[in-house]
Design an enzyme around this catalytic site. Structure first.
Site, PDB file in Angstrom:
ATOM      1  N   ASP A  10       0.853  -1.196   0.000  1.00 10.71           N
ATOM      2  CA  ASP A  10       0.000   0.000   0.000  1.00 10.71           C
ATOM      3  C   ASP A  10       0.892   1.251   0.000  1.00 10.71           C
ATOM      4  O   ASP A  10       0.836   2.043   0.925  1.00 10.71           O
ATOM      5  CB  ASP A  10      -0.945   0.006   1.215  1.00 10.71           C
ATOM      6  N   ASP A  15       6.827   0.885   1.953  1.00 12.94           N
ATOM      7  CA  ASP A  15       6.470  -0.118   0.933  1.00 12.94           C
ATOM      8  C   ASP A  15       7.358   0.035  -0.292  1.00 12.94           C
ATOM      9  O   ASP A  15       7.776  -0.956  -0.904  1.00 12.94           O
ATOM     10  CB  ASP A  15       5.019   0.058   0.463  1.00 12.94           C
ATOM     11  N   VAL A 130       2.325  -6.352   3.238  1.00 20.95           N
ATOM     12  CA  VAL A 130       2.881  -5.258   4.047  1.00 20.95           C
ATOM     13  C   VAL A 130       1.916  -4.066   4.094  1.00 20.95           C
ATOM     14  O   VAL A 130       2.323  -2.932   4.326  1.00 20.95           O
ATOM     15  CB  VAL A 130       4.292  -4.840   3.548  1.00 20.95           C
ATOM     16  N   HIS A 247       9.452   0.146   8.023  1.00 27.29           N
ATOM     17  CA  HIS A 247       8.775  -1.081   8.456  1.00 27.29           C
ATOM     18  C   HIS A 247       8.828  -2.217   7.428  1.00 27.29           C
ATOM     19  O   HIS A 247       9.294  -3.317   7.708  1.00 27.29           O
ATOM     20  CB  HIS A 247       7.296  -0.790   8.742  1.00 27.29           C
TER      21      HIS A 247
HETATM   22  O1  RIB Z   1       2.249   0.507  10.692  1.00 23.64           O
HETATM   23  C1  RIB Z   1       3.197   0.529   9.670  1.00 23.64           C
HETATM   24  C2  RIB Z   1       2.608  -0.016   8.392  1.00 23.64           C
HETATM   25  O2  RIB Z   1       1.485   0.793   8.019  1.00 23.64           O
HETATM   26  C3  RIB Z   1       3.532  -0.004   7.213  1.00 23.64           C
HETATM   27  O3  RIB Z   1       3.257  -1.113   6.405  1.00 23.64           O
HETATM   28  C4  RIB Z   1       3.154   1.269   6.516  1.00 23.64           C
HETATM   29  O4  RIB Z   1       3.489   1.242   5.147  1.00 23.64           O
HETATM   30  C5  RIB Z   1       1.675   1.315   6.709  1.00 23.64           C
HETATM   31  O5  RIB Z   1       1.056   0.494   5.761  1.00 23.64           O
HETATM   32 CA    CA Z   2       2.753  -0.712   4.029  1.00 20.55          CA
END
Ligand code: RIB
Ligand code: CA
Length: 321
Positions: A10, A15, A130, A247
């Site tokens: 997303d 990402d 993700v 992340h």
């Molecule tokens: O909480 C972090 C996540 O939320 C990550 O995947 C970020 O891209 C959002 O999607």
């Molecule tokens: Ca994400």
């Protein structure tokens, strides 16, 4: 043999870095990128994913997926509120700081592609969600046999300690808790959760972002600038940290080398679905010692990560191209 990977995203700056790593690593065969709502509405996340593959000058298929969480039609305010997009835009800026995409998404819907690809596989695909798990839940509902075809699922989501969108919920799970509940209860044979606890422990520092930019590759420049911009925005908004998590990139490093994850516990894992409740979207694990934590479904859950190894892996992969 490179590991076959499907990445469900997303984008989102983190990402975007995850796509770059998966696309550039010689040890990953990135079969395609399915896109969901999440950080932004789908009409932004799809072009963002295309921006990344165009920036890398790679021919990786991008599939348009679900525009809304499963239950947003009856609970829009809770499941897909407008304020969330404003908030993320404030944190991340209005686009990915990459040139506009010139390529197009595939005609086929992401959910159809996920089903077709998994069913045709030899059961050797690693699935890496993700973002919110809407696409994956829809695919499982349409064709439950895909569950047995997933070699492993490694996902970014959940929190054992503090959440980021509510006191106890992490954004990806919170944005579509019903979907996460369906996926985590589907019976996938091996599930690894990479929660906020792990991603925050693998933060990247400003000078490390600059070192990525200085690699002089498209991957290094793109990822370094994306990560740097996020840290700079945090500073503008009052953060004292000169560092930030990426992340989703940690998931790709875990595909390549599971030892990048630390304090990994094998534990029951589930999601609370409680629309309107303070605990909606909370992930629940059982870290009590002893034999009594035998409930299912189970997963490997990482409570931290090896920061130095993570940064080293980013640097090595992004130096390639
Ligand atoms: O909480 C972090 C996540 O939320 C990550 O995947 C970020 O891209 C959002 O999607
Ligand atoms: Ca994400």
């Amino acid at each position: 043999m490179p590991r076959k990977v499907i990445l469900d995203v997303d984008p989102g700056r983190d990402d975007a870095v995850a796509i770059m790593l998966a696309a550039l690593s010689p040890d990953i065969d990135l079969l395609g990128v399915s896109v969901t709502h999440g950080n932004r509405p789908l009409d932004v996340t799809v072009p963002n994913a295309l921006r990344v593959v165009d920036w890398l000058q790679l021919d990786i298929p991008v599939y348009r997926g679900a525009a809304d969480p499963l239950l947003s039609f009856i609970d829009h305010e809770r499941r897909d509120p407008e304020w969330i997009y404003d908030l993320i835009e404030t944190i991340e800026g209005s686009d990915l700081d990459l040139p506009a995409a010139t390529s197009q998404p595939q005609e086929q819907h992401a959910v159809g592609w996920l089903i077709e690809t998994l069913m045709a596989s030899a059961g050797d695909i690693v699935l890496c969600p993700v973002g919110p798990m809407t696409n994956i839940a829809l695919a499982i509902r349409m064709e439950p046999r895909i569950v047995g075809k997933i070699e492993e699922m490694i996902f970014m989501g959940g929190a054992i300690g503090p959440g980021n969108i509510s006191p106890c919920a992490e954004f990806n799970v919170w944005k579509d808790p019903e979907a996460a509940r369906i996926v985590l209860n589907a019976g996938i044979k091996k599930v690894t959760m990479v929660p906020l606890d792990a991603t925050h422990s693998a933060h990247i520092k400003r000078d490390e972002c600059q070192a990525l930019i200085d690699l002089g590759t498209r991957g290094g420049e793109g990822a370094g600038k994306l990560a740097m911009r996020r840290i700079a925005r945090g500073t503008e908004l009052g953060s004292k940290l000169q560092a930030g998590p990426i992340h989703d990139a940690l998931v790709i490093c875990a595909v390549l080398d599971p030892s990048v994850l630390q304090q990994v516990h094998h534990t029951p894992l589930d999601v609370i679905v409680n629309p309107g409740g303070k605990d909606d979207g909370q992930t629940v694990v059982d870290l009590r010692p002893g034999d009594w934590a035998k409930a299912t479904p189970t997963a490997q859950v990482a409570l931290s990560a090896d920061r130095e190894k993570f940064v080293r892996m980013l640097t090595e992969i992004l130096a390639l191209a």
